[in-house]
Design a protein around this motif. Structure first.
Motif, PDB file in Angstrom:
ATOM      1  N   THR A  14     -56.712   9.465  40.921  1.00 39.15           N
ATOM      2  CA  THR A  14     -55.501   9.112  41.631  1.00 39.15           C
ATOM      3  C   THR A  14     -55.515   9.921  42.921  1.00 39.15           C
ATOM      4  O   THR A  14     -55.549  11.154  42.889  1.00 39.15           O
ATOM      5  CB  THR A  14     -54.247   9.449  40.813  1.00 39.15           C
ATOM      6  OG1 THR A  14     -54.265   8.678  39.613  1.00 39.15           O
ATOM      7  CG2 THR A  14     -52.981   9.126  41.590  1.00 39.15           C
ATOM      8  N   HIS A  29     -49.642   7.008  45.990  1.00 42.17           N
ATOM      9  CA  HIS A  29     -50.715   7.287  45.034  1.00 42.17           C
ATOM     10  C   HIS A  29     -51.549   6.020  44.897  1.00 42.17           C
ATOM     11  O   HIS A  29     -50.998   4.935  44.688  1.00 42.17           O
ATOM     12  CB  HIS A  29     -50.140   7.668  43.675  1.00 42.17           C
ATOM     13  CG  HIS A  29     -49.212   8.840  43.733  1.00 42.17           C
ATOM     14  ND1 HIS A  29     -47.871   8.709  43.955  1.00 42.17           N
ATOM     15  CD2 HIS A  29     -49.452  10.154  43.625  1.00 42.17           C
ATOM     16  CE1 HIS A  29     -47.310   9.901  43.961  1.00 42.17           C
ATOM     17  NE2 HIS A  29     -48.251  10.805  43.770  1.00 42.17           N
ATOM     18  N   ILE A  30     -52.864   6.163  45.009  1.00 43.88           N
ATOM     19  CA  ILE A  30     -53.784   5.032  44.895  1.00 43.88           C
ATOM     20  C   ILE A  30     -54.879   5.414  43.902  1.00 43.88           C
ATOM     21  O   ILE A  30     -55.486   6.474  44.015  1.00 43.88           O
ATOM     22  CB  ILE A  30     -54.410   4.686  46.259  1.00 43.88           C
ATOM     23  CG1 ILE A  30     -53.318   4.325  47.276  1.00 43.88           C
ATOM     24  CG2 ILE A  30     -55.427   3.565  46.118  1.00 43.88           C
ATOM     25  CD1 ILE A  30     -53.826   4.160  48.691  1.00 43.88           C
ATOM     26  N   ALA A  38     -59.987   4.389  48.377  1.00 44.49           N
ATOM     27  CA  ALA A  38     -58.533   4.544  48.379  1.00 44.49           C
ATOM     28  C   ALA A  38     -57.964   4.262  49.760  1.00 44.49           C
ATOM     29  O   ALA A  38     -56.925   3.596  49.894  1.00 44.49           O
ATOM     30  CB  ALA A  38     -58.157   5.953  47.922  1.00 44.49           C
ATOM     31  N   LEU A  41     -57.660   0.638  50.432  1.00 48.89           N
ATOM     32  CA  LEU A  41     -56.566   0.013  49.688  1.00 48.89           C
ATOM     33  C   LEU A  41     -55.185   0.441  50.195  1.00 48.89           C
ATOM     34  O   LEU A  41     -54.173  -0.022  49.683  1.00 48.89           O
ATOM     35  CB  LEU A  41     -56.683   0.362  48.193  1.00 48.89           C
ATOM     36  CG  LEU A  41     -57.934  -0.136  47.495  1.00 48.89           C
ATOM     37  CD1 LEU A  41     -58.045   0.468  46.100  1.00 48.89           C
ATOM     38  CD2 LEU A  41     -57.926  -1.650  47.430  1.00 48.89           C
ATOM     39  N   SER A  42     -55.147   1.303  51.188  1.00 44.92           N
ATOM     40  CA  SER A  42     -53.878   1.828  51.692  1.00 44.92           C
ATOM     41  C   SER A  42     -53.134   0.779  52.516  1.00 44.92           C
ATOM     42  O   SER A  42     -53.731  -0.166  53.014  1.00 44.92           O
ATOM     43  CB  SER A  42     -54.132   3.080  52.525  1.00 44.92           C
ATOM     44  OG  SER A  42     -54.838   2.754  53.700  1.00 44.92           O
TER      45      SER A  42
END
Length: 62
Positions: A14, A29-30, A38, A41-42
């Motif tokens: 995470t 949190h990703i 990550a 995916l932001s």
């Protein structure tokens, strides 16, 4: 010659970021394998400031 298949799994983490945008700031949190993944995916339009990496806890469905 038979090819062997990899049984190695990549651990997920995470990733915690401070997301800065014109609207304000939020801690997000990703869950992803790498920091690069990550960041991909932001949310769009945010500047992502790295804040931490936490191991993903396994779920026990016993």
């Amino acid at each position: 010659m038979a090819e062997s298949q990899s049984t190695q799994t990549h651990p997920k983490f995470t990733w915690r970021f401070l997301a800065l945008s014109a609207l304000g700031r939020n801690v997000i949190h990703i869950t992803a394998t790498t920091e690069s993944e990550a960041r991909e995916l932001s949310p769009a339009g945010c500047v992502m400031v790295f804040a931490g990496r936490l191991p993903v806890q396994g779920v026990n469905h016993a």
